[in-house]
Scaffold this motif. Structure first.
Motif, mmCIF file in Angstrom:
data_model
loop_
_atom_site.group_PDB
_atom_site.id
_atom_site.type_symbol
_atom_site.label_atom_id
_atom_site.label_comp_id
_atom_site.label_asym_id
_atom_site.label_seq_id
_atom_site.Cartn_x
_atom_site.Cartn_y
_atom_site.Cartn_z
ATOM 1 N N ASP A 59 -83.719 17.946 7.324
ATOM 2 C CA ASP A 59 -82.718 18.551 6.440
ATOM 3 C C ASP A 59 -83.388 19.387 5.359
ATOM 4 O O ASP A 59 -82.908 20.478 5.014
ATOM 5 C CB ASP A 59 -81.839 17.472 5.810
ATOM 6 C CG ASP A 59 -80.900 16.824 6.809
ATOM 7 O OD1 ASP A 59 -80.737 17.369 7.911
ATOM 8 O OD2 ASP A 59 -80.337 15.758 6.482
ATOM 9 N N GLU A 60 -84.506 18.889 4.816
ATOM 10 C CA GLU A 60 -85.188 19.616 3.744
ATOM 11 C C GLU A 60 -85.777 20.920 4.262
ATOM 12 O O GLU A 60 -85.723 21.960 3.582
ATOM 13 C CB GLU A 60 -86.283 18.734 3.143
ATOM 14 C CG GLU A 60 -86.902 19.290 1.875
ATOM 15 C CD GLU A 60 -87.865 18.327 1.217
ATOM 16 O OE1 GLU A 60 -88.499 18.728 0.225
ATOM 17 O OE2 GLU A 60 -88.003 17.178 1.697
ATOM 18 N N VAL A 61 -86.355 20.899 5.451
ATOM 19 C CA VAL A 61 -86.892 22.129 6.038
ATOM 20 C C VAL A 61 -85.763 23.082 6.399
ATOM 21 O O VAL A 61 -85.830 24.286 6.122
ATOM 22 C CB VAL A 61 -87.754 21.799 7.273
ATOM 23 C CG1 VAL A 61 -88.180 23.080 7.991
ATOM 24 C CG2 VAL A 61 -88.987 20.993 6.869
ATOM 25 N N ALA A 62 -84.702 22.553 7.012
ATOM 26 C CA ALA A 62 -83.593 23.401 7.445
ATOM 27 C C ALA A 62 -82.932 24.115 6.271
ATOM 28 O O ALA A 62 -82.432 25.235 6.419
ATOM 29 C CB ALA A 62 -82.569 22.569 8.203
ATOM 30 N N ALA A 63 -82.924 23.492 5.100
ATOM 31 C CA ALA A 63 -82.299 24.100 3.929
ATOM 32 C C ALA A 63 -83.028 25.361 3.475
ATOM 33 O O ALA A 63 -82.454 26.192 2.769
ATOM 34 C CB ALA A 63 -82.255 23.083 2.785
ATOM 35 N N GLN A 64 -84.294 25.518 3.876
ATOM 36 C CA GLN A 64 -85.078 26.678 3.469
ATOM 37 C C GLN A 64 -85.307 27.666 4.605
ATOM 38 O O GLN A 64 -86.014 28.658 4.434
ATOM 39 C CB GLN A 64 -86.433 26.204 2.943
ATOM 40 C CG GLN A 64 -86.335 25.220 1.781
ATOM 41 C CD GLN A 64 -87.699 24.802 1.300
ATOM 42 O OE1 GLN A 64 -88.490 25.632 0.855
ATOM 43 N NE2 GLN A 64 -88.004 23.524 1.368
ATOM 44 N N ALA A 65 -84.716 27.397 5.763
ATOM 45 C CA ALA A 65 -85.056 28.134 6.972
ATOM 46 C C ALA A 65 -84.036 29.206 7.314
ATOM 47 O O ALA A 65 -82.933 29.258 6.759
ATOM 48 C CB ALA A 65 -85.165 27.151 8.144
#
Length: 391
Positions: A59-65
């Protein structure tokens, strides 16, 4: 179980987190004095994002992707669409995880932030690895000797550990050089670009996609070359990349005209090995299987390495480490060697001269799109990295 991981790149960080998840006490050793922003865009297929989910970081990576809905293959001169492949909800439904495009620094920051600071030794250069039947040890440039039950060498394409373990073998120049740049969204807003496209032409190809929530366009142009040094920071000469793509579709040239700093690096690989482990020491990621990036699988393969390594070491007694590392390599070696070879073939396929071979390639790509909708490289996305498959 005590483990030392050498190298705090993406592979080393993923290995550290997977080993900690498996119950190991991990010391991560990195020669750089600090974590810094380096690189540009990186693509994470479902085999990588499934591992991120296991680590609790998706979720943390996806929020910046960037979240591409499709990939469009285009012809170099006029931009006609050869075919398109689904990458959005269809991929997540089929493979159980999303396809993401991120800035390498954003991904690295999320991974590094999940490692307890007390587990990291920055500014620590490893100058030797030794082992006996009971333990493995690394020696640092400062004269320290760090001891553990196993050592994981994730020290990249120029791996010193690989040389110590298997003798000298140099990184191999692929015959291609890449131009990389990042462009702000507002600077290319008028170009009517596909969201994610791969433009194919004689002796070269061009890729662009969005990172940082669509704020930046990641741009990569790959050109055949006789020689080029491998460097993340070497700058191209002004307008060098424009000359390389002279005559291409105006949208490609429009992007290149608006790039600021352009980095130029030679793409290198390593020859496949028949084994990665010796006793209590193993390779992981690029140190084991550096590949050309033409299937966007380099980082993904390191993530799967890390997941399988953690699985194989879970609930293993320290005396059983050599056997566990053997299981890890047996589970990974054939699959990743196949991806290495497939990536090299993809590069040759992308660079075919105009004519019958290129037309046959385009027809093949279109047929694949009609058959499965996920593209020529989707076979690797379904790799089994599940906990239940640990031997």
């Amino acid at each position: 179980m005590r483990a030392i991981v050498v190298g705090a790149g993406i592979g080393g960080l993923a290995a550290t987190l997977s080993l900690r998840r498996a119950g190991c006490e991990v010391t991560l050793v990195e020669q750089a004095p600090r974590f810094t922003e380096i690189g540009a865009g990186i693509q994470l297929a479902p085999n990588a994002t499934r591992v991120l989910r296991r680590l609790g970081l998706l979720d943390e990576v996806a929020a910046q992707a960037g979240h591409p809905s499709r990939l469009s293959f285009r012809t170099w001169s006029d931009g006609n669409e050869i075919c398109r492949y689904a990458l959005g909800r269809e991929v997540e439904d089929a493979f159980g995880a999303p396809y993401l495009q991120v800035h390498r620094a954003d991904l690295h920051q999320v991974l590094a932030g999940a490692v307890p600071p007390g587990s990291v030794r920055l500014n620590t250069l490893v100058v030797g690895i030794e082992q006996d039947e009971e333990s493995a040890r690394v020696t640092t440039a400062g004269g320290e000797c760090l001891e553990a039950d196993l050592v994981v060498a994730a020290d990249g394409i120029r791996s010193a550990a690989r040389r110590w373990m298997f003798g000298a073998d140099e990184a191999l120049f692929s015959g291609t050089v890449a131009y990389r740049a990042l462009v702000r969204a507002d600077e290319v807003a008028d170009l009517d670009l596909p969201e994610y496209a791969l433009w194919l032409g004689p002796g070269r190809h061009f890729v662009h996609y969005w990172v940082r929530r669509g704020e930046l366009l990641n741009v990569v142009g790959v050109v055949g070359a006789e020689t080029a040094r491998e460097s993340w920071t070497a700058r191209a000469e002004p307008e060098e990349q424009l000359r390389a793509f002279d005559g291409w579709d105006p949208r490609v040239l429009g992007v290149l005209e608006r790039t600021g700093t352009v980095l130029r690096y030679g793409i290198h690989t390593r020859a496949p090995l028949t084994r990665w482990n010796v006793g209590r020491v193993t390779l992981l990621g690029d140190s084991a299987h550096a590949m050309v990036p033409f299937q966007a699988q380099g980082a993904a393969q390191a993530f799967v390495d890390a997941a399988v390594l953690g699985d194989c070491l879970r609930e293993v007694d320290p005396a059983g480490v050599p056997d566990a590392l053997g299981r890890y390599v047996r589970r990974r070696l054939a699959a990743v060697t196949k991806v290495q070879a497939g990536s090299a073939r993809a590069g040759a396929d992308y660079h075919l001269p105009d004519g019958p071979e290129a037309r046959a390639r385009d027809a093949r790509l279109a047929a694949q799109a009609a058959e499965n909708g996920f593209g020529p490289h989707a076979a690797a996305w379904g790799e089994d990295d599940s906990d239940e498959q640990a031997s």
